[in-house]
Each structure stands twice: as C-alpha cells, then as structure tokens.
Design a protein around this motif. Sequence first.
Motif, short mmCIF file in Angstrom:
data_model
loop_
_atom_site.label_atom_id
_atom_site.label_comp_id
_atom_site.label_asym_id
_atom_site.label_seq_id
_atom_site.Cartn_x
_atom_site.Cartn_y
_atom_site.Cartn_z
N ARG A 117 0.85 -1.18 0.00
CA ARG A 117 0.00 0.00 0.00
C ARG A 117 0.89 1.24 0.00
NH1 ARG A 117 -4.36 -0.13 4.59
NH2 ARG A 117 -5.14 -1.78 3.22
N LYS A 118 0.46 2.28 -0.67
CA LYS A 118 1.24 3.51 -0.70
C LYS A 118 1.29 4.14 0.68
CE LYS A 118 0.46 4.67 -5.54
NZ LYS A 118 -0.08 5.67 -6.50
N ALA A 119 2.33 4.94 0.92
CA ALA A 119 2.50 5.62 2.20
C ALA A 119 2.53 7.13 1.98
CB ALA A 119 3.80 5.17 2.87
N LYS A 120 2.29 7.87 3.05
CA LYS A 120 2.17 9.32 2.96
C LYS A 120 3.46 10.01 2.53
CE LYS A 120 -0.32 11.50 6.01
NZ LYS A 120 -0.79 12.09 7.28
N LEU A 121 4.60 9.40 2.83
CA LEU A 121 5.86 10.10 2.64
C LEU A 121 6.31 10.20 1.20
CD1 LEU A 121 7.89 8.79 5.71
CD2 LEU A 121 6.63 10.93 5.45
N GLY A 122 5.64 9.55 0.25
CA GLY A 122 6.00 9.73 -1.15
C GLY A 122 6.22 8.43 -1.89
N GLU A 123 6.66 8.56 -3.13
CA GLU A 123 6.74 7.42 -4.04
C GLU A 123 7.82 6.41 -3.66
OE1 GLU A 123 9.63 9.60 -7.36
OE2 GLU A 123 7.55 9.10 -7.85
N HIS A 124 8.77 6.79 -2.82
CA HIS A 124 9.83 5.87 -2.41
C HIS A 124 9.44 5.02 -1.21
CE1 HIS A 124 12.64 7.70 -5.20
NE2 HIS A 124 12.33 8.89 -4.72
N PHE A 125 8.23 5.18 -0.69
CA PHE A 125 7.83 4.50 0.54
C PHE A 125 6.59 3.63 0.31
CE2 PHE A 125 10.02 8.38 1.56
CZ PHE A 125 10.87 8.03 2.60
N ARG A 126 6.56 2.49 1.01
CA ARG A 126 5.42 1.58 0.94
C ARG A 126 5.13 1.00 2.32
NH1 ARG A 126 5.25 3.66 -3.26
NH2 ARG A 126 4.94 2.76 -5.33
N ILE A 127 3.87 0.61 2.54
CA ILE A 127 3.46 -0.13 3.73
C ILE A 127 3.26 -1.58 3.31
CG2 ILE A 127 1.64 -0.47 5.45
CD1 ILE A 127 3.03 2.09 5.97
N ALA A 128 3.86 -2.51 4.03
CA ALA A 128 3.66 -3.94 3.78
C ALA A 128 2.48 -4.43 4.61
CB ALA A 128 4.92 -4.72 4.15
N LEU A 129 1.62 -5.23 3.98
CA LEU A 129 0.44 -5.77 4.64
C LEU A 129 0.49 -7.29 4.66
CD1 LEU A 129 -2.30 -3.61 2.83
CD2 LEU A 129 -1.18 -3.12 5.02
N ALA A 130 0.12 -7.88 5.80
CA ALA A 130 -0.02 -9.32 5.93
C ALA A 130 -1.44 -9.59 6.41
CB ALA A 130 0.99 -9.89 6.91
N ASN A 131 -2.21 -10.31 5.61
CA ASN A 131 -3.62 -10.56 5.94
C ASN A 131 -4.38 -9.27 6.17
OD1 ASN A 131 -3.24 -13.43 5.87
ND2 ASN A 131 -2.34 -13.31 7.93
N GLY A 132 -4.01 -8.25 5.40
CA GLY A 132 -4.69 -6.97 5.47
C GLY A 132 -4.21 -6.03 6.56
N ALA A 133 -3.33 -6.50 7.44
CA ALA A 133 -2.84 -5.67 8.55
C ALA A 133 -1.45 -5.12 8.25
CB ALA A 133 -2.80 -6.49 9.83
N PRO A 134 -1.16 -3.88 8.63
CA PRO A 134 0.18 -3.32 8.40
C PRO A 134 1.22 -4.06 9.21
CG PRO A 134 -1.11 -1.86 9.80
CD PRO A 134 -2.05 -2.92 9.32
N VAL A 135 2.32 -4.43 8.55
CA VAL A 135 3.38 -5.21 9.18
C VAL A 135 4.67 -4.42 9.30
CG1 VAL A 135 4.77 -7.32 9.01
CG2 VAL A 135 2.41 -7.33 8.22
N ALA A 136 5.03 -3.71 8.22
CA ALA A 136 6.34 -3.07 8.17
C ALA A 136 6.33 -1.96 7.12
CB ALA A 136 7.41 -4.10 7.83
N GLY A 137 7.36 -1.13 7.17
CA GLY A 137 7.53 -0.08 6.18
C GLY A 137 8.75 -0.33 5.33
N ILE A 138 8.67 0.07 4.07
CA ILE A 138 9.81 -0.02 3.15
C ILE A 138 10.14 1.38 2.68
CG2 ILE A 138 10.72 -1.04 1.03
CD1 ILE A 138 9.97 -3.11 3.12
N ALA A 139 11.40 1.76 2.75
CA ALA A 139 11.86 3.06 2.29
C ALA A 139 13.01 2.84 1.30
CB ALA A 139 12.33 3.92 3.47
N ALA A 140 12.75 3.09 0.02
CA ALA A 140 13.77 2.87 -1.01
C ALA A 140 14.65 4.11 -1.14
CB ALA A 140 13.11 2.54 -2.34
N VAL A 141 15.38 4.40 -0.06
CA VAL A 141 16.18 5.63 0.01
C VAL A 141 17.65 5.35 0.33
CG1 VAL A 141 14.20 7.04 0.68
CG2 VAL A 141 15.59 5.95 2.45
N ALA A 142 18.04 4.08 0.35
CA ALA A 142 19.41 3.75 0.77
C ALA A 142 20.45 4.43 -0.11
CB ALA A 142 19.61 2.23 0.75
N ALA A 143 20.27 4.38 -1.43
CA ALA A 143 21.23 5.01 -2.32
C ALA A 143 21.11 6.53 -2.28
CB ALA A 143 21.03 4.49 -3.75
N MET A 144 19.88 7.03 -2.28
CA MET A 144 19.62 8.46 -2.33
C MET A 144 20.14 9.17 -1.07
SD MET A 144 15.96 10.31 -3.07
CE MET A 144 15.14 9.40 -1.75
N TRP A 145 19.95 8.53 0.09
CA TRP A 145 20.35 9.13 1.35
C TRP A 145 21.67 8.57 1.88
CZ3 TRP A 145 15.08 9.20 4.47
CH2 TRP A 145 14.21 10.08 3.83
#
Length: 267
Positions: free
Chosen positions: A50-78
């Motif tokens: 699911r998309k996250a508020k912080l922008g296109e580099h961020f996602r919410i992971a869902l397991a059985n419909g519940a939020p589990v973890a966050g992904i931030a694709a910023v390792a190279a950028m930051w």
Amino acid sequence: MQHDTTPTTRTTDVVSTHTVFGAPCWVSLTSRDLRATEEFYTAVLGWEWRKAKLGEHFRIALANGAPVAGIAAVAAMWHMAVAWTPYFAVRSADEAVGRAQERGGTAAVGPIALPPGRAALLADRDGATFGIWEGELVTDWETWRRASPAFIRLHTRDAFDAAIFYGEVLEWASASPGCCEVNYEGEEVVLRSGGDVVARIESGALGAAPDPTIRPHWQIHFAVGDVAACARAAEHHGGSVLRLDADEAVLRDPDGAQFTVTARRKR
C-alpha cells in the motif's frame, strides 16, 4: 517510519507515543530498489503493498490486510545502509536523542520531521542501530502489537548493560502510564508492554567480530507458517539462507538486509 494513507471509517482515537511509549512500535527496511524489494518480500512472506504518505519511495507492507512493516527505497539516495530497523515509541524525540548521546550512544539521522511525527536513527554504545518515533503511531497499532507479526531481539555484548542503556533512553520501568516492564529471565532481558512480550535482549555478541551476524544488532523476526518454504523462496528469488533450523531461519534479501522468519508457535 511510514504511515498508511488509505481512508478508514474507524472512529477509535489515534494512538500516539505520548500515551504509549518505550515499546517497539514499527519496523522499517531501507532498500535500493522499491520494485525489487516488493517482489522479493511478496514471494518470501506473501506481503501485499500500500502507498505511504511520505512519497513514491515509501510503501506499507500488509499481511492478511494488517500493516506489518515499512519499506523506504532511500538507501542510495540518502547514502544509508540497507537494513531492517526497529523503531521505539518515545514521548519526545529530542529528549530521547539527548539521553542516548549522554549515555554513549550516537545519532546517525535526526531528529527530523516526518509528518505526523518526528524520527531519529540512533546507535547504542555497542553499535546496534535502532530508531525512535514521536507522534501518531501506524494504523491499527494495537492490532499490530497483539498479533505480533514482527518481533525483535537484541543480540549484544552484555544484556544487563544494554537494558540499562535502553531503559534510561526509552524510559522503561519508569512507573509512568504506558511504559514497558523489564524482567530478567535467566540469561535474557524480557521487555513487556501491556503484559505482552515485545522484545528480548540476550548476551553473547562480539563487537569486533568480522561476521556482522554476530556483532551487536537488533534482529527482526517475522512470524510465518512454514519456515522451510520461506527459506526456499528466499534462495529462489535472489536472497540467501544464513541459518536454517526446524522452526527458524536467518535470511538475507538480495540487497543484503538480514531478517529472521520464525514459526508462529515459537516466541
């Protein structure tokens, strides 16, 4: 720290770190490639996204419909390391960072404003990395905590010494409403929030070890139904298996981030 933006009709009050603090409240992965990360964890853990508020580099992971973890694709950028990191709820990010630095910890990032809150990335005095979060907690935080889709364990040089550090920084056992309880059970320190076990600290890690898996670090555990199947999927999709037991496997994703899958019955 990422937050879900999907509309909801729930009328319950938002839970914030001003009423629940000191407990692990989220886990987040910094990665280099969002699409590749999504594909790997979908294959291994069955997550949806699911998309996250912080922008296109961020996602919410869902397991059985519940939020589990966050992904931030910023390792190279930051210019950040690819890694899984636990976040702890605090009432004041600035004060928590100050307490960590006073006790020999270091601040790598922040505190920075990430509406609707503030975050910082820290390291304890043995080098284990962790995050802190002040503000509104993720959607369905109580469900996340009680369902325990993610569990964390600190492998460190001295569990007793680490418990003192984190206890003072995160205000564990402070007798304030909502704070965590700390118990010493054998060789481990056990952290409870609302009576539920939310983290463990164990001794034995070596600060100068060449192998990063035995240096002080917070290990993220995800509860799964079939440990062996997750290990096979990880290898098939470009990851690796560092250790495989009957009810637990230590895995590494294609970017190098280490995590553990644990049978649901084991805690």
